[in-house]
Structure formats: C-alpha cells, structure tokens
Design a protein around this motif. Structure first.
Motif, PDB file in Angstrom:
ATOM      1  N   ILE A   1       2.321   1.780  -3.533  1.00 12.27           N
ATOM      2  CA  ILE A   1       1.316   2.282  -4.464  1.00 12.27           C
ATOM      3  C   ILE A   1       1.036   3.754  -4.199  1.00 12.27           C
ATOM      4  O   ILE A   1       1.018   4.585  -5.124  1.00 12.27           O
ATOM      5  CB  ILE A   1       0.017   1.458  -4.354  1.00 12.27           C
ATOM      6  N   ARG A   2       0.845   4.087  -2.927  1.00 13.48           N
ATOM      7  CA  ARG A   2       0.531   5.482  -2.593  1.00 13.48           C
ATOM      8  C   ARG A   2       1.689   6.408  -2.961  1.00 13.48           C
ATOM      9  O   ARG A   2       1.486   7.514  -3.485  1.00 13.48           O
ATOM     10  CB  ARG A   2       0.207   5.597  -1.109  1.00 13.48           C
TER      11      ARG A   2
ATOM     12  N   ASP B   1      -6.222   7.930  -1.589  1.00 11.16           N
ATOM     13  CA  ASP B   1      -6.471   6.780  -0.717  1.00 11.16           C
ATOM     14  C   ASP B   1      -7.373   5.768  -1.417  1.00 11.16           C
ATOM     15  O   ASP B   1      -7.131   4.557  -1.370  1.00 11.16           O
ATOM     16  CB  ASP B   1      -7.124   7.231   0.593  1.00 11.16           C
TER      17      ASP B   1
ATOM     18  N   LEU C   1       1.572   7.118  -6.625  1.00 13.29           N
ATOM     19  CA  LEU C   1       0.508   8.063  -6.944  1.00 13.29           C
ATOM     20  C   LEU C   1       0.908   9.480  -6.523  1.00 13.29           C
ATOM     21  O   LEU C   1       0.639  10.448  -7.245  1.00 13.29           O
ATOM     22  CB  LEU C   1      -0.787   7.639  -6.253  1.00 13.29           C
TER      23      LEU C   1
ATOM     24  N   ARG D   1       0.836  -1.209   0.000  1.00 16.55           N
ATOM     25  CA  ARG D   1       0.000   0.000   0.000  1.00 16.55           C
ATOM     26  C   ARG D   1       0.871   1.259   0.000  1.00 16.55           C
ATOM     27  O   ARG D   1       0.568   2.232  -0.702  1.00 16.55           O
ATOM     28  CB  ARG D   1      -0.932  -0.005   1.213  1.00 16.55           C
ATOM     29  N   ARG D   2       1.949   1.247   0.767  1.00 14.97           N
ATOM     30  CA  ARG D   2       2.839   2.415   0.807  1.00 14.97           C
ATOM     31  C   ARG D   2       3.478   2.654  -0.551  1.00 14.97           C
ATOM     32  O   ARG D   2       3.605   3.804  -1.003  1.00 14.97           O
ATOM     33  CB  ARG D   2       3.914   2.232   1.877  1.00 14.97           C
TER      34      ARG D   2
ATOM     35  N   THR E   1      -5.490   4.033  -4.209  1.00  9.51           N
ATOM     36  CA  THR E   1      -4.572   3.045  -3.633  1.00  9.51           C
ATOM     37  C   THR E   1      -5.304   1.747  -3.331  1.00  9.51           C
ATOM     38  O   THR E   1      -4.819   0.652  -3.653  1.00  9.51           O
ATOM     39  CB  THR E   1      -3.933   3.596  -2.347  1.00  9.51           C
ATOM     40  N   GLU E   2      -6.478   1.844  -2.717  1.00  9.41           N
ATOM     41  CA  GLU E   2      -7.222   0.641  -2.367  1.00  9.41           C
ATOM     42  C   GLU E   2      -7.733  -0.093  -3.596  1.00  9.41           C
ATOM     43  O   GLU E   2      -7.766  -1.333  -3.618  1.00  9.41           O
ATOM     44  CB  GLU E   2      -8.387   1.002  -1.441  1.00  9.41           C
TER      45      GLU E   2
END
Length: 200
Positions: free
Chosen positions: A142-143, A162, A146, A139-140, A165-166
């Motif tokens: 990907i974020r 957010d 972005l 997740r980190r 990301t999900e």
C-alpha cells in the motif's frame, strides 16, 4: 490363483495433497480454526486420522498448509490491482479484489487469514509469524503504491502517507470482518467508497 502382494505396513493410501488441503481449508473457513475437530477433518478430506497425522502431523499441520495455500494463491490479488495506472483506479481495484474473495461463497466468507488465523495465532507462534509477515507485506504494498502516486503527481509530496496507509489497511481488515458477519457486497462497496471519497 495369483496372490496379491501384501501391502507394506504403515504405508498411507494414495491421495491428492492439494485436494485434501482445499477441502480442509473450506472446513476451517466455515467453522474457524478452533471449531474443527480431527474427526471432522477426516470426514471432510476422506483421509483417516492416522493418514492425516502421517501427511500433515495432525490438525495444526493441516491448518498451516491450508493457510499457506490461501496466502500463496487464494488471497486477493493486491499487486494486480495496484498495477492500475491511476491511484483511484488502483484503490478501487484493490477493494474489488477483496470483495471477489471475501464474498465468494457462504462457506468462504471474509478473508481466510483474518477470519481464522487471528484466532490460531494466539496459541501458535508459527501462525502468528505468518500473520505478521502478511500484514507487513500488505502495508508495504500500500505504501509503495502511495509513493508511486506522489511520484506521478497524483498526491502532494507532503501527504501523510503513513496515515493513509493505515486507513487503507484498516479498511481491508474491516471489509473482511463485515463480510464474514454476512454483510452483502453492495454494502461493503458503499463502505470502501466512502473511505476513498474521504481520502480524495
């Protein structure tokens, strides 16, 4: 006649640890973490059960070693994919890296972590911790990619990062599950490209 020196009691035979872990990983990948017996692991690795216990502490220890090996050098190369200059190219490379692993062979379909560790995590806190760490790290990553796209002017500053990301994280998980269920690579590629079209 020269006599051979007596073998030390309890000394395990020589073995290649990485090779044993790889053979066990393939078995776990195919059968799942719960579906593999110690007898099956002994047959697959060539180590007798006492040697497996001495080297890994039993089935749970060997499974943890197989999971760690996957995390360290067998999982999709997310960072390499995200090094692509543009966001569309980075996300395309991310999901293609997924498919390179998830569709690599019939006995290694899907993500080893998603396909086997989720089940194991229900009963083993140390496995649950590994899964949580990997998911948080993905997740980190990907974020962060972005955020870079915002800084580069590819995404609007007010984009709901957010949520994006999900969606991307969930697509990664879904691709793994579908691959393990036998979906062909072309079908999985069509699915992730629909997600990318939606986010564009």
């Amino acid at each position: 006649m020269e006599q051979k020196a007596p073998r030390r009691p309890g000394r395990p035979p020589a073995y290649d640890r990485d090779e044993v872990i790889e053979k066990a990983q393939r078995l776990f990948w195919r059968e799942g973490s719960a579906g593999v017996s110690l007898d099956a692991l002994s047959g697959a690795t060539g180590l007798h059960k006492p040697s497996l216990y001495a080297a890994f502490g039993g089935k749970a220890g060997l499974y943890a070693a197989a999971l760690d090996a996957y995390i360290e050098r067998g999982a999709p190369d997310v960072q390499g994919a995200f090094a692509q200059a543009s966001l569309p190219a980075a996300l395309e490379a991310f999901f293609e890296a997924d498919l390179d692993v998830f569709c690599s062979a019939e006995d290694r379909s899907g993500c080893f972590l998603v396909g086997t560790a989720i089940q194991a995590a229900a009963e083993a806190p140390e496995i649950r911790s590994r899964v949580a760490t990997v998911f948080a790290s993905l997740r980190r990553l990907i974020r962060a990619r972005l955020d870079q796209a915002v800084a580069d002017g590819e995404l609007a500053a007010f984009a709901y990062l957010d949520g994006m990301t999900e969606i991307l994280f969930g697509t990664h998980i879904a691709l793994s599950i579908e691959a393990r269920a036998g979906a062909p690579r072309d079908e999985l590629r069509r699915h992730y490209r629909q997600v990318l079209d939606f986010l564009a």
